[in-house]
Design a protein around this motif. Structure first.
Motif, PDB file in Angstrom:
ATOM      1  N   ASP A   3      57.112  62.627  19.677  1.00  0.00           N
ATOM      2  CA  ASP A   3      55.792  62.827  19.079  1.00  0.00           C
ATOM      3  C   ASP A   3      55.533  61.815  17.966  1.00  0.00           C
ATOM      4  OD1 ASP A   3      55.230  64.962  20.740  1.00  0.00           O
ATOM      5  OD2 ASP A   3      56.052  66.441  19.326  1.00  0.00           O
ATOM      6  N   PHE A   4      56.559  61.515  17.207  1.00  0.00           N
ATOM      7  CA  PHE A   4      56.428  60.526  16.142  1.00  0.00           C
ATOM      8  C   PHE A   4      56.037  59.170  16.711  1.00  0.00           C
ATOM      9  CE2 PHE A   4      58.416  57.138  13.638  1.00  0.00           C
ATOM     10  CZ  PHE A   4      57.696  57.286  12.457  1.00  0.00           C
ATOM     11  N   LEU A   5      56.694  58.732  17.775  1.00  0.00           N
ATOM     12  CA  LEU A   5      56.397  57.437  18.376  1.00  0.00           C
ATOM     13  C   LEU A   5      54.999  57.409  18.979  1.00  0.00           C
ATOM     14  CD1 LEU A   5      59.822  56.611  20.039  1.00  0.00           C
ATOM     15  CD2 LEU A   5      58.852  55.652  17.942  1.00  0.00           C
ATOM     16  N   ARG A  10      49.383  55.101  18.025  1.00  0.00           N
ATOM     17  CA  ARG A  10      47.926  55.251  17.936  1.00  0.00           C
ATOM     18  C   ARG A  10      47.336  54.476  16.761  1.00  0.00           C
ATOM     19  NH1 ARG A  10      47.532  61.722  19.002  1.00  0.00           N
ATOM     20  NH2 ARG A  10      48.161  61.653  21.176  1.00  0.00           N
ATOM     21  N   TYR A  11      48.122  54.105  15.775  1.00  0.00           N
ATOM     22  CA  TYR A  11      47.604  53.440  14.588  1.00  0.00           C
ATOM     23  C   TYR A  11      46.905  52.112  14.886  1.00  0.00           C
ATOM     24  CZ  TYR A  11      49.447  56.860  11.371  1.00  0.00           C
ATOM     25  OH  TYR A  11      49.673  58.019  10.682  1.00  0.00           O
ATOM     26  N   PRO A  12      47.401  51.261  15.787  1.00  0.00           N
ATOM     27  CA  PRO A  12      46.642  50.033  16.078  1.00  0.00           C
ATOM     28  C   PRO A  12      45.237  50.319  16.601  1.00  0.00           C
ATOM     29  CG  PRO A  12      48.871  49.822  16.900  1.00  0.00           C
ATOM     30  CD  PRO A  12      48.708  51.245  16.450  1.00  0.00           C
ATOM     31  N   THR A  13      45.082  51.352  17.408  1.00  0.00           N
ATOM     32  CA  THR A  13      43.763  51.719  17.911  1.00  0.00           C
ATOM     33  C   THR A  13      42.854  52.140  16.768  1.00  0.00           C
ATOM     34  OG1 THR A  13      44.806  52.481  19.944  1.00  0.00           O
ATOM     35  CG2 THR A  13      42.547  53.170  19.568  1.00  0.00           C
ATOM     36  N   TYR A  14      43.369  52.925  15.844  1.00  0.00           N
ATOM     37  CA  TYR A  14      42.576  53.337  14.691  1.00  0.00           C
ATOM     38  C   TYR A  14      42.185  52.129  13.853  1.00  0.00           C
ATOM     39  CZ  TYR A  14      44.287  58.045  15.751  1.00  0.00           C
ATOM     40  OH  TYR A  14      44.597  59.226  16.356  1.00  0.00           O
TER      41      TYR A  14
END
Length: 67
Positions: A3-5, A10-14
């Motif tokens: 779940d952490f990975l 998702r951070y690059p998409t944000y």
């Protein structure tokens, strides 16, 4: 751990979506000004002058030689 990975991936998409949102909101008020040739030339000149100023300032701050 999985779940952490997934969350970290998702951070690059944000980051991309926030960056595009800021860019579009900054450019949207300028779009009507590009319909008149006089203001289009002035805005283009201001944009180019800003990039040259930024480039020269960074070169001076970093001590880079003009190439």
């Amino acid at each position: 751990m999985r779940d952490f990975l997934v969350n970290v991936s998702r951070y690059p998409t944000y980051f991309i979506s926030i960056g595009l949102g800021v860019f579009l909101n900054a450019v949207r008020p300028l779009i009507p000004l590009f319909k008149k040739p006089t203001t289009a030339i002035a805005l283009t000149g201001i944009f180019v002058a800003g990039l040259v100023f930024l480039s020269l300032t960074l070169r001076a701050m970093l001590g880079l030689s003009p190439a």
